[in-house]
Write an enzyme that holds these catalytic residues in place. Structure first.
Site, PDB file in Angstrom:
ATOM      1  N   CYS A 128      37.813  57.677   7.551  1.00  0.00           N
ATOM      2  CA  CYS A 128      38.237  58.710   6.607  1.00  0.00           C
ATOM      3  C   CYS A 128      37.172  59.788   6.461  1.00  0.00           C
ATOM      4  O   CYS A 128      37.478  60.970   6.386  1.00  0.00           O
ATOM      5  CB  CYS A 128      38.566  58.091   5.259  1.00  0.00           C
ATOM      6  N   GLU A 145      41.726  56.006  -2.560  1.00  0.00           N
ATOM      7  CA  GLU A 145      40.818  56.534  -1.525  1.00  0.00           C
ATOM      8  C   GLU A 145      41.698  56.878  -0.336  1.00  0.00           C
ATOM      9  O   GLU A 145      42.144  55.987   0.392  1.00  0.00           O
ATOM     10  CB  GLU A 145      39.800  55.465  -1.112  1.00  0.00           C
TER      11      GLU A 145
HETATM   12  P1  NAP Z   1      48.409  53.154   5.458  1.00  0.00           P
HETATM   13  O1  NAP Z   1      49.494  53.105   6.444  1.00  0.00           O
HETATM   14  O2  NAP Z   1      48.590  53.932   4.228  1.00  0.00           O
HETATM   15  O3  NAP Z   1      48.052  51.629   5.122  1.00  0.00           O
HETATM   16  C1  NAP Z   1      47.061  51.287   4.178  1.00  0.00           C
HETATM   17  C2  NAP Z   1      47.539  50.112   3.383  1.00  0.00           C
HETATM   18  O4  NAP Z   1      48.628  50.542   2.556  1.00  0.00           O
HETATM   19  C3  NAP Z   1      48.087  48.962   4.219  1.00  0.00           C
HETATM   20  O5  NAP Z   1      47.760  47.759   3.590  1.00  0.00           O
HETATM   21  C4  NAP Z   1      49.585  49.211   4.190  1.00  0.00           C
HETATM   22  O6  NAP Z   1      50.321  48.033   4.411  1.00  0.00           O
HETATM   23  C5  NAP Z   1      49.762  49.722   2.792  1.00  0.00           C
HETATM   24  N1  NAP Z   1      50.932  50.567   2.590  1.00  0.00           N
HETATM   25  C6  NAP Z   1      51.527  51.398   3.457  1.00  0.00           C
HETATM   26  N2  NAP Z   1      52.557  52.030   2.876  1.00  0.00           N
HETATM   27  C7  NAP Z   1      52.611  51.595   1.601  1.00  0.00           C
HETATM   28  C8  NAP Z   1      53.461  51.881   0.501  1.00  0.00           C
HETATM   29  N3  NAP Z   1      54.458  52.746   0.591  1.00  0.00           N
HETATM   30  N4  NAP Z   1      53.243  51.247  -0.670  1.00  0.00           N
HETATM   31  C9  NAP Z   1      52.231  50.377  -0.780  1.00  0.00           C
HETATM   32  N5  NAP Z   1      51.400  50.044   0.234  1.00  0.00           N
HETATM   33  C10 NAP Z   1      51.576  50.664   1.413  1.00  0.00           C
HETATM   34  O7  NAP Z   1      47.080  53.721   6.066  1.00  0.00           O
HETATM   35  P2  NAP Z   1      46.419  53.388   7.455  1.00  0.00           P
HETATM   36  O8  NAP Z   1      47.115  54.119   8.524  1.00  0.00           O
HETATM   37  O9  NAP Z   1      46.310  51.920   7.609  1.00  0.00           O
HETATM   38  O10 NAP Z   1      44.945  53.972   7.217  1.00  0.00           O
HETATM   39  C11 NAP Z   1      44.603  55.239   7.597  1.00  0.00           C
HETATM   40  C12 NAP Z   1      44.462  56.171   6.432  1.00  0.00           C
HETATM   41  O11 NAP Z   1      43.583  55.628   5.454  1.00  0.00           O
HETATM   42  C13 NAP Z   1      43.823  57.461   6.860  1.00  0.00           C
HETATM   43  O12 NAP Z   1      44.439  58.543   6.243  1.00  0.00           O
HETATM   44  C14 NAP Z   1      42.391  57.317   6.368  1.00  0.00           C
HETATM   45  O13 NAP Z   1      41.725  58.520   6.193  1.00  0.00           O
HETATM   46  C15 NAP Z   1      42.593  56.572   5.105  1.00  0.00           C
HETATM   47  N6  NAP Z   1      41.348  55.914   4.695  1.00  0.00           N
HETATM   48  C16 NAP Z   1      40.707  56.386   3.580  1.00  0.00           C
HETATM   49  C17 NAP Z   1      39.499  55.833   3.187  1.00  0.00           C
HETATM   50  C18 NAP Z   1      38.773  56.333   1.968  1.00  0.00           C
HETATM   51  O14 NAP Z   1      37.895  55.638   1.493  1.00  0.00           O
HETATM   52  N7  NAP Z   1      39.097  57.483   1.444  1.00  0.00           N
HETATM   53  C19 NAP Z   1      38.952  54.775   3.922  1.00  0.00           C
HETATM   54  C20 NAP Z   1      39.635  54.337   5.030  1.00  0.00           C
HETATM   55  C21 NAP Z   1      40.839  54.915   5.402  1.00  0.00           C
HETATM   56  P3  NAP Z   1      50.979  47.689   5.847  1.00  0.00           P
HETATM   57  O15 NAP Z   1      49.848  47.582   6.805  1.00  0.00           O
HETATM   58  O16 NAP Z   1      51.677  46.425   5.613  1.00  0.00           O
HETATM   59  O17 NAP Z   1      51.889  48.838   6.170  1.00  0.00           O
END
Ligand code: NAP
Length: 454
Positions: A262, A228
Site C-alpha cells: 500500500c 487502512e
Molecule cells: P481486498 O480484496 O479488499 O481484501 C482485503 C480483505 O477484505 C480480505 O480479507 C477480503 O476477504 C476482505 N473483503 C473483501 N471484500 C469485502 C467486503 N465487501 N466486506 C468485507 N470484507 C471484504 O483487498 P486486497 O486485494 O486483498 O488487498 C489489496 C488492497 O489493500 C490494496 O488496495 C492495498 O493498497 C490495500 N492495503 C492497504 C494497507 C494499508 O495499511 N493502508 C496495507 C496493505 C494493503 P476475501 O479474501 O475473502 O475476499
C-alpha cells in the site's frame, strides 16, 4: 472466493479449506465473548509475557513461517523472513510500552482529581489482506491483546495457512483460549459479524470497496472502525537531492513485496533539471532486477499473488499505453507459468491516464516530470489517496514546504515510506482513517474514560 492456498509460481492448488459453518462461527464468537470477561482483568505483566513469548516463537521459526507466506502469496523468502522478524520486534515494543501508553493520565480541571483511563472494549474484528500476511495481522493483534481486548481474525481467503499459523502462535505463547481466534470465512460473512452485538469494533486493511462496505455496516450499527486502504504514494525528487541514493531507494520502494504494498512509491515525480539523469539510472536498475522463483535468494521480484491481480495490472498498463504513454522498460506479463509481470517503467503519461488516479498493485512505476516544487506537490496531491509520501531534496526551505503541504498520513524526507511500531501509521482521504502502531494505534480500540472526582 474459495478459501485455498494456491502457489502463485505454479498455479497449483496446494490445499483447500472448508469455511466455518454457522454453528462453528457462533461457537467461536461465544468463546471470544466469554474469554473477554476474564481476559480484560489480566495484568500487563501477564500480557507482556505472552506477547514476548509470541516473539520468541516467531524468531525461532522464522524460516518455517516465511515459507508459508512465500508459497501462499509469492513474496520472496528473504522478505518473508524479514517480515517475521519485524513482527517479533513489534511484539517486544508493545510488551514494553503498552503499560505506559495505557497508564492513567492525570489532567487538571476544577475537580480535586481528574484522570483519563484507557479500558478495553471487548471483541475487535480484524479483516486483513494477503500482502503482508503476518505483519498486517500482528500490527492489529498485538496492541489489541496488550490493551485487554480480544481479537477475531478474518484473513484474506488466499492465505489460510498463514491465518491458522498466527492463531497457533498466540495459543502456543500462552494467550488464554478464545482471546485470539482465526475465522476461516469468506467476505460475505463479515457483515453479520460486524452487526453482532458482541463485536464492539472493527478494523479492515484492504481495498476501497471492502472498506466502504465494512464502514457502511459499522456506521449503521454505530461501531468504531479503523480503515487502512489503498495508496498511490508520490516519490518526489528535486534537483538538490542525492540522486544515486534517490534512484536506488526508488527501485526498492516500488518493487518491494513484488510491487504489492500500500505504501509503495507508485508515482515518481521528478524535477525537470534532473529528470533525464534520474530516468536513465532508474531504467538501468529496473533492467537489472531478477524476476523469478521467490524461494531463491537472488530473486528480487516474485510473482503477483493471484491471476486477478496480474490481469488487472496488465489492463492498467495497456490502458495507459493506449492513451499514449511510453514504456521505458517491461510492459508485459512474462510468458512462463505463474503470475509474473515484468518490472515496468511508464513515462510521458497523458493527463487522465490511470496512473493519475488509480493504484497500480504490482512492479510498475509511473514517472512524471515537473518544473518545480509547486508543480510537484500539486501533482502529488492530485489523487484521491493520501497514505504516504517520500520527498527528496537537500534544500531546507523545500523540505519544510513539502512537510507542510503534502496531503498524506506520513511524509518521509530523503528516505522511503515504511511502517515502524514506534510511530503511528495510516492515511487520509480515500486511503482510510484511524491509526495503527505507536501510542495512537493502541488507543484506537479503548474506551477513553474521563474520571472526575470532586
Ligand atoms: P481486498 O480484496 O479488499 O481484501 C482485503 C480483505 O477484505 C480480505 O480479507 C477480503 O476477504 C476482505 N473483503 C473483501 N471484500 C469485502 C467486503 N465487501 N466486506 C468485507 N470484507 C471484504 O483487498 P486486497 O486485494 O486483498 O488487498 C489489496 C488492497 O489493500 C490494496 O488496495 C492495498 O493498497 C490495500 N492495503 C492497504 C494497507 C494499508 O495499511 N493502508 C496495507 C496493505 C494493503 P476475501 O479474501 O475473502 O475476499
Amino acid at each position: 472466493m474459495a478459501i485455498a492456498s494456491i502457489n502463485p509460481v505454479t498455479g497449483e492448488v496446494l490445499k483447500t479449506f472448508e469455511p466455518l459453518t454457522d454453528q462453528e462461527l457462533e461457537y467461536k464468537l461465544a468463546l471470544a465473548d466469554r474469554a473477554f470477561a476474564t481476559y480484560k482483568h489480566s495484568s500487563f505483566r501477564d500480557r507482556a509475557q505472552w506477547i514476548n513469548q509470541a516473539a520468541d516463537i516467531l524468531e525461532s521459526k522464522k524460516t518455517e513461517f516465511g515459507i508459508i507466506m512465500t508459497i501462499e502469496m509469492g513474496k520472496t523468502l528473504k522478505s518473508a523472513i524479514a517480515e517475521i522478524e519485524k513482527c517479533a520486534n513489534l511484539c517486544r515494543f508493545y510488551a514494553e510500552h503498552a503499560p505506559q501508553f495505557l497508564a492513567d493520565t492525570p489532567a487538571i480541571t476544577d475537580a480535586s482529581r481528574t484522570l483519563i483511563r484507557y479500558q478495553p472494549m471487548g471483541i475487535i474484528l480484524a479483516v486483513m489482506p494477503w500482502n503482508f500476511p503476518f505483519w498486517q495481522v500482528f500490527r492489529f493483534a498485538v496492541p489489541c491483546l496488550m490493551a485487554g481486548n480480544v481479537g477475531l481474525l478474518k484473513h484474506a481467503s488466499n492465505v489460510p495457512q498463514c491465518a491458522l499459523a498466527i492463531a497457533e502462535i498466540f495459543h502456543a505463547a500462552g494467550v488464554p483460549e478464545g482471546a485470539f481466534q482465526t475465522l476461516l470465512i469468506g467476505a460475505d460473512r463479515v457483515a453479520n459479524l460486524v452487526a453482532d452485538s458482541r463485536v464492539k469494533a472493527a478494523t479492515l486493511t484492504g481495498s476501497e470497496p471492502a472498506g466502504q462496505s465494512l464502514a457502511a455496516i459499522a456506521g449503521h450499527h454505530l461501531k468504531k472502525v479503523v480503515l487502512e486502504l489503498g495508496g498511490s504514494d508520490p516519490f518526489i525528487v528535486l534537483k538538490s537531492a542525492d540522486l544515486d541514493l534517490a534512484v536506488s531507494t526508488a527501485v526498492t520502494a516500488r518493487v518491494m513485496n513484488n510491487g504489492q504494498t500500500c505504501i509503495a512509491a507508485k508515482r515518481f515525480i521528478v524535477e525537470e533539471a534532473i529528470a533525464d539523469r534520474f530516468i536513465a539510472k532508474f531504467v538501468e536498475k529496473f533492467k537489472a532486477l531478477k524476476v523469478g522463483d521467490p524461494m531463491q535468494p537472488e530473486t528480487d521480484v516474485g510473482p503477483l499473488a493471484t491471476p486477478q491481480i496480474l490481469n488487472e495490472l496488465d489492463l492498467q498498463v495497456k490502458a495507459t499505453v493506449d492513451l499514449g504513454a511510453k514504456v521505458l522498460v517491461g510492459g508485459y506479463r512474462l510468458k512462463e507459468k505463474g503470475n509474473f509481470y515484468a518490472p515496468t517503467i511508464l513515462a510521458d503519461i497523458p493527463l487522465g491516464a490511470p496512473p493519475y488516479q488509480e493504484e497500480f498493485f504490482g512492479p510498475v512505476a509511473s514517472v512524471f516530470r515537473v518544473k518545480n516544487i509547486d508543480e510537484a506537490i500539486a501533482l502529488a496531491n492530485s489523487t484521491s489517496f493520501g497514505l504516504g509520501a517520500s520527498f527528496w531534496s537537500n534544500d531546507q526551505q523545500e523540505i519544510e514546504t513539502a512537510i507542510e503541504q503534502i496531503e498524506a498520513g506520513a511524509v518521509f524526507v530523503n528516505g522511503m515510506v515504511k511502517s515502524d511500531p514506534r510511530v503511528p501509521f495510516g492515511g487520509i482521504k480515500r486511503s482510510g482513517f484511524g491509526r495503527e502502531l505507536g501510542l495512537e494505534g493502541i488507543r484506537e480500540f479503548v474506551n477513553i474514560k474521563t474520571i472526575w472526582i470532586k
